[in-house]
Design a protein around this motif. Structure first.
Motif, short mmCIF file in Angstrom:
data_model
loop_
_atom_site.label_atom_id
_atom_site.label_comp_id
_atom_site.label_asym_id
_atom_site.label_seq_id
_atom_site.Cartn_x
_atom_site.Cartn_y
_atom_site.Cartn_z
N ILE A 169 43.09 86.59 -63.85
CA ILE A 169 44.08 87.95 -63.30
C ILE A 169 43.54 87.73 -62.19
O ILE A 169 44.70 87.71 -61.05
CB ILE A 169 43.57 88.76 -64.55
N LYS A 170 42.17 88.20 -61.51
CA LYS A 170 41.82 88.69 -60.34
C LYS A 170 42.60 87.19 -59.60
O LYS A 170 43.31 86.96 -58.38
CB LYS A 170 40.14 88.73 -60.74
N ALA A 171 41.91 85.65 -60.27
CA ALA A 171 42.57 84.91 -59.18
C ALA A 171 44.38 84.18 -59.19
O ALA A 171 44.41 84.51 -58.28
CB ALA A 171 41.64 83.81 -59.68
N GLN A 172 44.61 85.27 -59.86
CA GLN A 172 46.42 84.63 -60.74
C GLN A 172 46.79 85.67 -58.65
O GLN A 172 48.00 85.70 -58.82
CB GLN A 172 46.47 85.28 -61.76
N ILE A 173 46.03 87.07 -59.18
CA ILE A 173 47.01 88.27 -57.93
C ILE A 173 46.05 87.66 -57.07
O ILE A 173 47.18 87.38 -56.11
CB ILE A 173 46.22 89.67 -58.65
N SER A 174 45.30 87.30 -56.85
CA SER A 174 44.79 86.08 -55.31
C SER A 174 45.85 85.71 -54.78
O SER A 174 45.86 84.87 -53.72
CB SER A 174 43.53 86.38 -55.02
N GLU A 175 46.15 84.47 -55.80
CA GLU A 175 47.17 83.05 -55.71
C GLU A 175 48.75 83.36 -55.83
O GLU A 175 49.12 82.71 -54.77
CB GLU A 175 46.85 82.46 -56.73
N MET A 176 48.89 84.88 -55.93
CA MET A 176 50.52 85.29 -55.58
C MET A 176 50.58 85.69 -54.04
O MET A 176 51.79 85.28 -54.00
CB MET A 176 50.19 87.13 -55.86
N GLY B 154 52.01 76.62 -61.14
CA GLY B 154 51.84 77.27 -62.53
C GLY B 154 53.05 78.23 -63.12
O GLY B 154 53.04 78.34 -62.48
N THR B 155 52.37 78.74 -64.32
CA THR B 155 52.62 80.19 -64.71
C THR B 155 51.52 80.93 -64.44
O THR B 155 50.40 80.93 -64.21
CB THR B 155 52.92 80.29 -65.82
N ASN B 156 52.13 82.00 -64.28
CA ASN B 156 51.20 83.05 -63.38
C ASN B 156 50.37 84.05 -64.71
O ASN B 156 51.44 83.56 -66.28
CB ASN B 156 51.71 84.53 -63.36
N SER B 157 49.51 85.49 -64.92
CA SER B 157 48.98 85.95 -65.57
C SER B 157 49.97 86.46 -66.54
O SER B 157 49.71 86.88 -68.03
CB SER B 157 48.72 87.02 -65.49
N MET B 158 51.43 86.71 -65.98
CA MET B 158 52.68 87.03 -66.37
C MET B 158 53.02 86.40 -67.60
O MET B 158 54.41 86.88 -68.45
CB MET B 158 53.17 88.35 -66.23
N GLY B 159 53.17 85.07 -67.42
CA GLY B 159 53.70 83.92 -68.27
C GLY B 159 55.07 83.55 -67.68
O GLY B 159 55.72 82.48 -68.38
N GLN B 160 55.45 84.11 -66.38
CA GLN B 160 56.00 83.61 -65.79
C GLN B 160 56.05 82.06 -64.90
O GLN B 160 55.00 81.64 -64.46
CB GLN B 160 56.90 84.69 -64.29
N ASP B 161 56.80 81.35 -64.92
CA ASP B 161 57.38 79.85 -64.13
C ASP B 161 57.19 80.20 -63.01
O ASP B 161 57.82 80.07 -62.04
CB ASP B 161 58.39 79.33 -64.86
N GLN B 162 56.10 79.91 -62.07
CA GLN B 162 56.62 80.27 -60.86
C GLN B 162 57.23 78.63 -59.86
O GLN B 162 57.12 78.39 -58.43
CB GLN B 162 54.89 80.71 -59.54
N ASP B 163 56.90 77.34 -60.66
CA ASP B 163 57.66 76.49 -60.20
C ASP B 163 59.36 76.37 -60.34
O ASP B 163 60.12 75.59 -59.86
CB ASP B 163 57.14 75.83 -60.72
N ASP B 164 59.60 77.57 -61.16
CA ASP B 164 61.22 77.25 -61.62
C ASP B 164 62.04 78.59 -60.09
O ASP B 164 62.28 79.92 -60.47
CB ASP B 164 61.47 79.12 -62.34
N VAL B 165 61.87 78.08 -58.44
CA VAL B 165 62.59 78.40 -57.31
C VAL B 165 62.84 77.73 -56.83
O VAL B 165 62.71 76.28 -56.62
CB VAL B 165 61.82 79.56 -56.50
N LEU C 137 48.42 96.54 -56.69
CA LEU C 137 49.06 95.61 -57.93
C LEU C 137 48.03 95.17 -58.83
O LEU C 137 47.34 95.05 -60.07
CB LEU C 137 50.29 94.97 -57.90
N SER C 138 47.11 94.58 -57.85
CA SER C 138 45.30 94.45 -58.63
C SER C 138 44.82 95.42 -59.42
O SER C 138 44.47 95.11 -60.19
CB SER C 138 44.60 93.44 -57.50
N GLU C 139 44.37 96.49 -58.88
CA GLU C 139 44.03 97.88 -58.78
C GLU C 139 44.82 97.89 -60.27
O GLU C 139 44.07 98.30 -61.24
CB GLU C 139 44.38 98.59 -58.49
N MET C 140 45.95 97.91 -60.63
CA MET C 140 46.87 97.87 -62.10
C MET C 140 46.42 97.14 -62.90
O MET C 140 45.71 97.76 -64.34
CB MET C 140 48.41 98.46 -61.12
N MET C 141 46.41 95.82 -62.51
CA MET C 141 46.02 94.75 -62.99
C MET C 141 44.48 94.80 -63.83
O MET C 141 44.59 94.40 -65.50
CB MET C 141 46.79 93.77 -62.24
#
Ligand SMILES: Nc1ncnc2c1ncn2[C@@H]1O[C@H](COP(=O)(O)OP(=O)(O)OP(=O)(O)O)[C@@H](O)[C@H]1O
Ligand SMILES: [Mg+2]
Lengths: 405, 249
Positions: free
Chosen positions: A49-56, A193-204, A268-272
């Motif tokens: 989760i940490k990695a994905q947030i920082s990747e955001m 790829g998909t993020n931790s919430m399951g969203q496809d980050q490539d659908d843009v 956001l990251s604190e929340m997660m």
């Protein structure tokens, strides 16, 4: 008493009671292995989760119109029209801002010949790539010139490419339509790829914000602003500067509430993190329970076996074993069982974590402390409950121990 | 005999057990002296205190009161560990129910007392165990486990284990109690041979007949000695054994 003799005595006794040894070890193995696996899963998901947030994005700051805290009916942020391009331009010069991009978006159907695909087009500036940590893999990003001219160009995400160009042709240079507007594909984004919430980050689909504003949405306000702070530590400061600037520009009085909303990636990251912390605590509880159960198992078998072996203790004492000899023998046995069980438990725990990773595809991360902790708890339990009843038995007169039933 | 060295001297030995709040007096003041090289049988009805006495003599149990000197040393003043060493070096104890380690070979059982004696090397340990097993006629059963042997054989292993540390005395509590007549006599022959080689032996038994084969017989009743007689010409157990009909074994 020679240690070699004691070792020999202990090894023979273990060899004579393989089943009991195995059962004791089983308790230790289960305890150690489950603690390691549970904590590995907990820590693994936390790390991911940490990695994905920082990747955001990098120190991302998001500005949206409207104020969620306003009383009464909550309005959709998209309907509010308080943010303007000039706000974005004014913020560009703030010292704490490393990159900034306005944001407008629109859902719609993308068409390439016979293929069509519903997606979302984001109107942004090239800075957006840095803010969101995106990269153009093939082709190029659009330029400032394209923004000034509201050029009909776009960058596609991988999912969009896969759906519009199923044959695998190179999309760069091709023209696709978004609704009625033809857009030339000038680049393709690297897959995230998909993020931790399951969203496809490539659908843009990315396009100059001017293009989306003027040609697609026909609006003169912007829906949001994305920025990234120069440094994580200055994020709050930058947010304060932005707030002051926007309040000034929007001519808000002291008593007025903000007509915009600023959130940071940190928040956001604190929340997660707090969510994943909860999960880790939960897993740790499960691990603790299995450790406890394992410990009680060890305790029981050790205790029962020493009680069972009181006659053996009496016999050994009757031919001249001293209390200390009996105690040493049981201690050596307990240490051998506990340490062997602990080591096997570690191996199985590592293996199970690996299997969870490979088969269920969950992220795992084994922390050294979980290995040390579980190993220590189980071996100490094993050794203590091997030692304690033996201590009691070795204090008996030989004849009492021999008569024991 | 009397010119020999004193091995055991007990004076006014008492042993009481508390059972359900009541005192059971197992020994009510027993006194005697046993000299080196004697073969003493202790007899008496069931519950007369024979085992209690022997356990105290073997340092397996401690008396409630009274004096016990073994080989000139007062046992009362010894610590638990010192008594363990005494059991290891000076006493060979043979139990009625053998008390061998289960799942363990004859030789390992016999080696056991020497494992608790750090002055014996592993080489010497093996050598002495083999010799002790040879002495009881079990040289062909060195690697048989306890549960693979007959009662008589197990008792021989137990005797070999009692012999292996070259004790000053051998104590046997109904060592033949679980065995048939023929096997009993062969075991008795063994004890007589040890006696002839100068060992001190105390042999507790139910069987009054066996008094014929010892050099001294002590009879207990209700925790007291009722008779203590010397037998100047013990009968030969070997002859008795050979006279028995050779039907089994
Ligand atoms: N551990 C004990 N707790 C309570 N009472 C005991 C205990 N050991 C022996 N006694 C009592 O002491 C008395 C003497 O017992 P002991 O075993 O010495 O008899 P014994 O002469 O060996 O009998 P047997 O021929 O049946 O073996 C008995 O009344 C017995 O009940
Ligand atoms: Mg008895």
């Amino acid at each position: 008493m020679k240690f070699a003799n004691l070792l020999k005595i202990a090894l023979k006794a273990l060899n004579n009671n393989k089943l009991r040894c195995f059962l004791t070890m089983l308790g230790i193995i289960i305890g150690v292995a489950s603690v390691i696996t549970m904590l590995a899963i907990g820590q693994g998901s936390k790390n991911s989760i940490k990695a994905q947030i920082s990747e955001m994005g990098s120190n991302m700051i998001m500005i949206h119109p409207g104020n969620m805290q306003r009383g009464g009916v909550r309005q959709s942020a998209d309907d509010m029209q308080t943010l303007e391009v000039s706000d974005y331009e004014a913020m560009k010069s703030l010292p704490g801002v490393a990159a900034i991009s306005p944001s407008v978006n629109s859902g719609g159907q993308l068409v390439n010949g016979n293929n069509n695909y519903p997606s979302t087009i984001y109107g942004i500036t090239p800075d957006y790539l840095d803010i969101r940590k995106l990269k153009v893999k093939d082709g190029t990003m659009f330029s400032d010139h394209d923004i000034q001219t509201a050029a009909k160009v776009c960058i596609l995400g991988k999912t969009v490419v896969d759906n519009l160009f199923p044959g695998g042709e190179d999309p760069v240079g091709r023209v696709v339509r978004f609704g009625k507007i033809p857009l030339t594909v000038i680049g393709v984004l690297e897959s995230k790829g998909t993020n931790s919430m399951g969203q496809d980050q490539d659908d843009v689909v990315l396009a100059p914000y001017t293009t989306v504003m003027k040609r697609i949405l026909a609006i003169d306000y912007i829906q949001g602003i994305f920025a990234s702070a120069v440094d994580e530590s200055t994020t709050d400061e930058t947010i304060d500067q932005m707030t002051a600037l926007l309040r000034d520009r929007h001519k808000l009085k002291e008593s007025d509430e903000d007509d915009f909303q600023i959130r940071s990636q940190q928040e956001l990251s604190e929340m997660m993190n707090s969510t994943s912390d909860m999960m880790t605590v939960l897993l740790a509880c499960i691990a603790g329970i299995s450790l406890l159960v394992g410990g009680i198992g060890i305790m029981n078998i050790m205790y029962v076996s020493v009680t069972e072996r009181t006659r053996e203790i009496g016999l050994r004492m009757s031919i001249g074993a001293r209390g200390i000899d009996i105690l040493s023998q049981f201690l050596i046995e307990a240490v051998i069982i506990s340490v062997t069980g602990g080591v096997i438990g570690i191996l199985i725990g590592v293996l199970a974590s690996w299997l969870v990773n490979v088969i269920a595809n969950w992220p795992v991360y084994i922390q050294l402390y979980s290995v040390g902790l579980s190993f220590a708890v189980c071996t100490v339990t094993g050794v203590f409950f091997g030692w304690y009843p033996a201590q009691k038995a070795s204090n008996l007169d030989p004849i009492e121990a021999l008569r024991y039933e | 005999m009397t010119e020999n060295k004193e091995i055991i001297r007990v004076e006014n030995l008492r042993r009481e057990f508390i059972v359900g709040g009541e005192k059971v007096k197992a020994l009510r003041g027993v006194s005697f002296t046993i000299y080196q090289g004697e073969f003493v049988t202790i007899m008496g009805t069931s519950g007369s205190g024979k085992s209690t006495l022997l356990n105290i003599l073997g340092c397996l149990d401690t008396p409630t009161s009274g004096e016990y000197r073994l080989d000139g040393v007062s046992v009362q003043t010894m610590s638990k560990n010192q008594r363990a060493v005494i059991r290891n070096r000076k006493i060979g104890f043979v139990f009625q129910n053998y008390n061998l380690l289960p799942k363990t070979t004859a030789i390992e059982n016999v080696e056991l007392p020497l494992l608790y004696n750090s002055s014996v090397s592993s080489h010497e340990r093996r050598e002495r165990a083999v010799k002790a097993l040879e002495a009881v006629g079990l040289h062909e059963r060195l690697y048989h486990k306890s549960n693979q042997m007959s009662g008589g054989q197990q008792q021989r292993v137990a005797i070999a284990r009692a012999l292996v540390n070259e004790p000053v005395m051998i104590l046997a509590d109904e060592a033949t109690g679980n065995l048939d007549t023929r096997t009993s006599f062969s075991i008795l022959t063994l004890f007589q041979e040890l006696y002839e080689r100068g060992r001190t032996i105390i042999f507790v038994t139910h069987n009054p007949e066996l008094a014929l084969y010892s050099s001294r017989n002590i009879v207990l009743r209700d925790g007291k000695i009722v008779s203590d007689t010397l037998n100047l010409s013990p009968a030969s157990a070997r002859e008795a054994f050979e006279a028995l009909p050779n039907d089994n074994d």
